[in-house]
Design a protein around this motif. Sequence first.
Motif, PDB file in Angstrom:
ATOM      1  N   ARG A 260       0.833  -1.208   0.000  1.00 51.97           N
ATOM      2  CA  ARG A 260       0.000   0.000   0.000  1.00 51.97           C
ATOM      3  C   ARG A 260       0.868   1.259   0.000  1.00 51.97           C
ATOM      4  NH1 ARG A 260      -3.562  -3.176   4.342  1.00 51.97           N
ATOM      5  NH2 ARG A 260      -4.370  -4.702   2.829  1.00 51.97           N
TER       6      ARG A 260
ATOM      7  N   THR B  20       1.895   1.752  -3.493  1.00 55.17           N
ATOM      8  CA  THR B  20       0.819   2.374  -4.264  1.00 55.17           C
ATOM      9  C   THR B  20       0.763   3.872  -4.014  1.00 55.17           C
ATOM     10  OG1 THR B  20      -0.465   0.322  -4.124  1.00 55.17           O
ATOM     11  CG2 THR B  20      -1.657   2.321  -4.738  1.00 55.17           C
TER      12      THR B  20
ATOM     13  N   GLN C 269      -6.369  -0.244  -2.738  1.00 53.31           N
ATOM     14  CA  GLN C 269      -5.190  -0.187  -1.880  1.00 53.31           C
ATOM     15  C   GLN C 269      -5.166   1.101  -1.070  1.00 53.31           C
ATOM     16  OE1 GLN C 269      -3.499  -2.757  -1.186  1.00 53.31           O
ATOM     17  NE2 GLN C 269      -2.020  -3.342  -2.753  1.00 53.31           N
TER      18      GLN C 269
ATOM     19  N   LEU D  26      -5.278   1.699   2.975  1.00 48.68           N
ATOM     20  CA  LEU D  26      -4.227   2.444   3.647  1.00 48.68           C
ATOM     21  C   LEU D  26      -4.814   3.562   4.496  1.00 48.68           C
ATOM     22  CD1 LEU D  26      -1.196   2.815   4.087  1.00 48.68           C
ATOM     23  CD2 LEU D  26      -1.134   4.253   2.025  1.00 48.68           C
TER      24      LEU D  26
END
Length: 300
Positions: free
Chosen positions: A6, A9, A36, A40
């Motif tokens: 994450r 990302t 994602q 997060l």
Amino acid sequence: MLNLERLRTLDALARHGSVSGAAVGLHITTSAVSQQMAKLEREVGQQLLARHGRGVRLTDAGRLLAQHASRILSQVELAQSDLEAQRGQVVGELRLSAFPTAARGLFPAALAALRKDHPGLRLRSCELEPERGIAGVVRGDLDLAVVLDWYNKPMPVPDGLVKAPVLDDPAEVAMPAGHRLAGRDEVDLGEFAEDEWITWGEGEFCHEWLMFTLRSRGIEPIVGHRAAETHTQLGLVAAGLGVCIAPLLGRHPVPEGVVTVPLRQRVRRHVYVVWRADADRRPSIRAAVEALKSAADGLG
């Protein structure tokens, strides 16, 4: 505990500036990027993205965490490099790019050798122009990029990257067999002041080099046609539509009806490979560099 994927990302979103850009860089869907990021945000208990027109932007918290994510991912890269170096094994995934003629002239032999010698290495390759390849390495989307510059026009390499030479690539002028200079042992660029040039795309590094080089000799280039690939350019030359610069790499076979003549100035491209300094100890990087050099040596 922050999830590494994450954070990767979030880092991609910060670097690319959009969900779609992050998805392309990570080779996942835009939906996966959004999922994602939602996870997060739940993990950290703060909003990291905010709507901005049709896209999104990072909030203050998002920018702060993205800065940490970049440093964390760099440390992870260093840790992976050290572990690979300690094991001495060429394993994992390696993502490479090359400009079109290098992809054509070097990748088949180099990647086949890597696959044969290191079956535990997963290879992913693509064609990218030098500037985009360098940007991909800087962003972390690529591990290696084969790039180039010219003898009189260097390509800037950002801090934090390492480079190694692969080959010097001599270039000649390709012209129709019936051209007035086709029978010469060598030619000067100034002798083509009245010819139409077949060149690369507007803004591409090689096109800008050709314009710079001709103008430095007092020639205002007449550009008739543009094509990204050498063989397309040579096909246009064979049709009598102009002349072009033809580097050796990726040139053969030269189409019937085309003659290449060396330049008196001994024009050369410098082909080299770049990677991130924090990945310098990875055996897979070293193996790929050696495979590319061996492929270049095999060109004769």
